[in-house]
Design a protein around this motif. Sequence first.
Motif, PDB file in Angstrom:
ATOM      1  N   THR A 124       0.816  -1.212   0.000  1.00 52.82           N
ATOM      2  CA  THR A 124       0.000   0.000   0.000  1.00 52.82           C
ATOM      3  C   THR A 124       0.852   1.265   0.000  1.00 52.82           C
ATOM      4  OG1 THR A 124      -0.129  -0.096   2.424  1.00 52.82           O
ATOM      5  CG2 THR A 124      -1.946  -1.091   1.177  1.00 52.82           C
ATOM      6  N   ASP A 125       2.157   1.099   0.057  1.00 47.24           N
ATOM      7  CA  ASP A 125       3.087   2.231   0.106  1.00 47.24           C
ATOM      8  C   ASP A 125       3.367   2.721  -1.305  1.00 47.24           C
ATOM      9  OD1 ASP A 125       5.068   4.073   0.507  1.00 47.24           O
ATOM     10  OD2 ASP A 125       6.494   2.691   1.417  1.00 47.24           O
ATOM     11  N   ASN A 156       0.896   1.792   6.468  1.00 44.63           N
ATOM     12  CA  ASN A 156       1.376   0.764   5.546  1.00 44.63           C
ATOM     13  C   ASN A 156       1.757  -0.544   6.230  1.00 44.63           C
ATOM     14  OD1 ASN A 156       1.162   2.263   3.061  1.00 44.63           O
ATOM     15  ND2 ASN A 156       2.897   3.488   3.772  1.00 44.63           N
ATOM     16  N   GLY A 199      -2.030  -1.749   5.925  1.00 46.30           N
ATOM     17  CA  GLY A 199      -2.820  -1.423   4.738  1.00 46.30           C
ATOM     18  C   GLY A 199      -4.147  -0.793   5.095  1.00 46.30           C
TER      19      GLY A 199
END
Length: 746
Positions: free
Chosen positions: A144-145, A667, A670
């Motif tokens: 998710t980064d 992150n 998420g």
Amino acid sequence: MKKQDFFNLEAVEAMDRVDGRLKVTGAARYSAEFPIPKLTYGVLATSTIASGKIQSLDTKKAERAPGVLAVISHFNAPKIPGYSEGSNPAKGATTKGQPLRIFSDDIIMFYGQPIALVVADTLERAQFAAGQISAQYQKADFQTDFDGNVSHADYPAQAKNRNSTGDYVRGEVDAYKKAPVKIEAEYVIPTEVHNPMELQSIIAVWDAADKVTVYDKTQSLKGAQGTIAQAFKIPAENVQVVATYVGGAFGNALRTWPHEIAAVMAAQKVGRPVKLVVNREQMFTMVGYRPYTWQKVSLGATADGKLVGISHEVIGQTSAYEEFTEGTVNVSKFLYACPNVNTSYKILPLNVSTPTWMRGPGEASGAFALDCAMDELAYQLNLDPIELRLRNHADIDPERNLPWSSKYLKECYQEAAQRIGWFKRNPKPRSMQSEDGMLVGYGMGTGSFSAGRSAATASIQMSADGTYTIQCATTDIGPGTATAMVQIASDVLQVPADKIKFQLGNSSFPKAPSQGGSSTVSTVGSAVTAVCVSLKQKLAALAAGQGESAAVKPADLVFENGKISSKDQSINISYTDVLKKHSLPSLDATEESRAGAERQKYSFYSFSVHFVEVHVHPATGQVRVKRVVSCADAGKIINQKTAGSQVIGGAIGGIGMALMEEAIMDNRFGRYVNNNFADYHVPVHADIPHIDAVFIDKKDPYINPMGSKGVGEISLIGMAAAVANAVFHATGKRVRDLPITPDKLI
């Protein structure tokens, strides 16, 4: 009855909203408020991981809870016939992907993905039971980064199908590098969530085995109708979608989301109506958002400020299962005259839900980067930012090489600059202070958005009592659509507005497109104009068709104040008397209107400029917006009140974009950490000064019979840049990653 007589809005004063009293008294009924017999309530349970598989799902406690009628998951969900078509994104799909197919398998692709739906006889019982569901997962690696995965960005499949890269090139690539004056800067737009007051909601009612009615929060009645019909494989005419009022949307109701399919599925399974309202936390993950976007804008200019080259690179976030693209690079292709322009647009799939269009879709993000870069270039050239824009004003559309249908952007600059006192400021950064010691700054930004017009159909019925009912399957997310349509009809028919009722919000009405993209007044207003003209023609034929008046041509008749007359006064009769003479209880007409060949001859855009004065505390970095002037070139303005409200609303959205809005991802898990109204900041009354909404108000001669262009998008596009540029002027600090919070200024 000559063509120029059809429309004369110059004589029409701004009206109050026709539905204003209903809304302020609470009588307006929104999608979750319809009193349906035997109603049940659905609540979604969601995943607590960002990627992996559901190993087991314990629903026993939920199923045994009081009032629970069903717990639906991928283990027992009825098969959705439309899901059998095409590939499943959870099973080896390509990056093109497809929308999430709810409860179709055990794959988890983002945190907060629906894993079960509880249906109970009360909302509280459904909420309790949903909290009793527990899942065991086989976790998988997730990403998710954005910054940590940016190297994985790629061109959208659609672009790669057109050519090898999908890049846009006019002239020489990266020509800015050869210019004597250059700017290269990177800009970041964080994830921003729509967060309208009204939560996403739906009530699904199966009227028969193959017939369903849904009361849905949607901007697209016909779109929702078609999607539900396709999913459940029933005739489209057997799906009725009702959205009489929509409490704000900004774009998040432009498509049919998985929760809507789940509600229809659940109602079919339990044999009773089901109401499903997405909660505030779920609004962050289930109904789209403005995607996190990285941009690099490079400008090259001559020493006297003429642009030599523009390069605009973009990477936008999308989900791991579905591609989402938007027009982030669009403004760089046409807004300024420049012989060499190249743009690149890529997307980065992550374990997040799919983004969607948010007011000023793509263009709002792109204009922030482009107009901040233009401001930086102006300071490097020691040139007034307005003068830089005037020296690079595009007299024709440089992208399509077509003349503008109309363009009064220069007039916008002049009017707004004078109103805010632009030329009285000291242009040097950090040179101005207020009496209370605050740093004072002025900034400006430019907005533009396509002035669209598509096809729509409207029907009208004139009753013998002199009232008129017009129907069209459009919606109203707040701009005052019904009010504008009543004004248009009143002007064309030459009857009082209080005799006209405009009905919308029902898919059984004549077809209309989604309310989005600043095209509703242009499209639906054209259909209303056409059907009113058609009715007048029928009245003219009846009035001129008998007795001494039989020799009078309908085209020679004059319509005014609800009467038809001829020059020789052989005809002088009210509309209602025409019906009485012919023993008609009513008179009907239906007409479609669509754009024509003019779309190939001219380039149609609306334009705006925004000027902002900010005060910044020199020690704490607190930013206060003190004044805003927004001036729009949007053709003829149908209603100054409702259009002005749109401009004010867009300006507020732009201030939020610039100073406050940001969905923050943890992150490690998420998961968004500020997925609520307490921690996700949006502007409130205390944040907003008086906003001066100004219109050039000149007809566009080609776009439609009214000469009106869209306002909704341009009211926001360019505003964030204006605020950021004002902050730089006040502080001398250039913040390129939104939002501009105090920590970035101290």
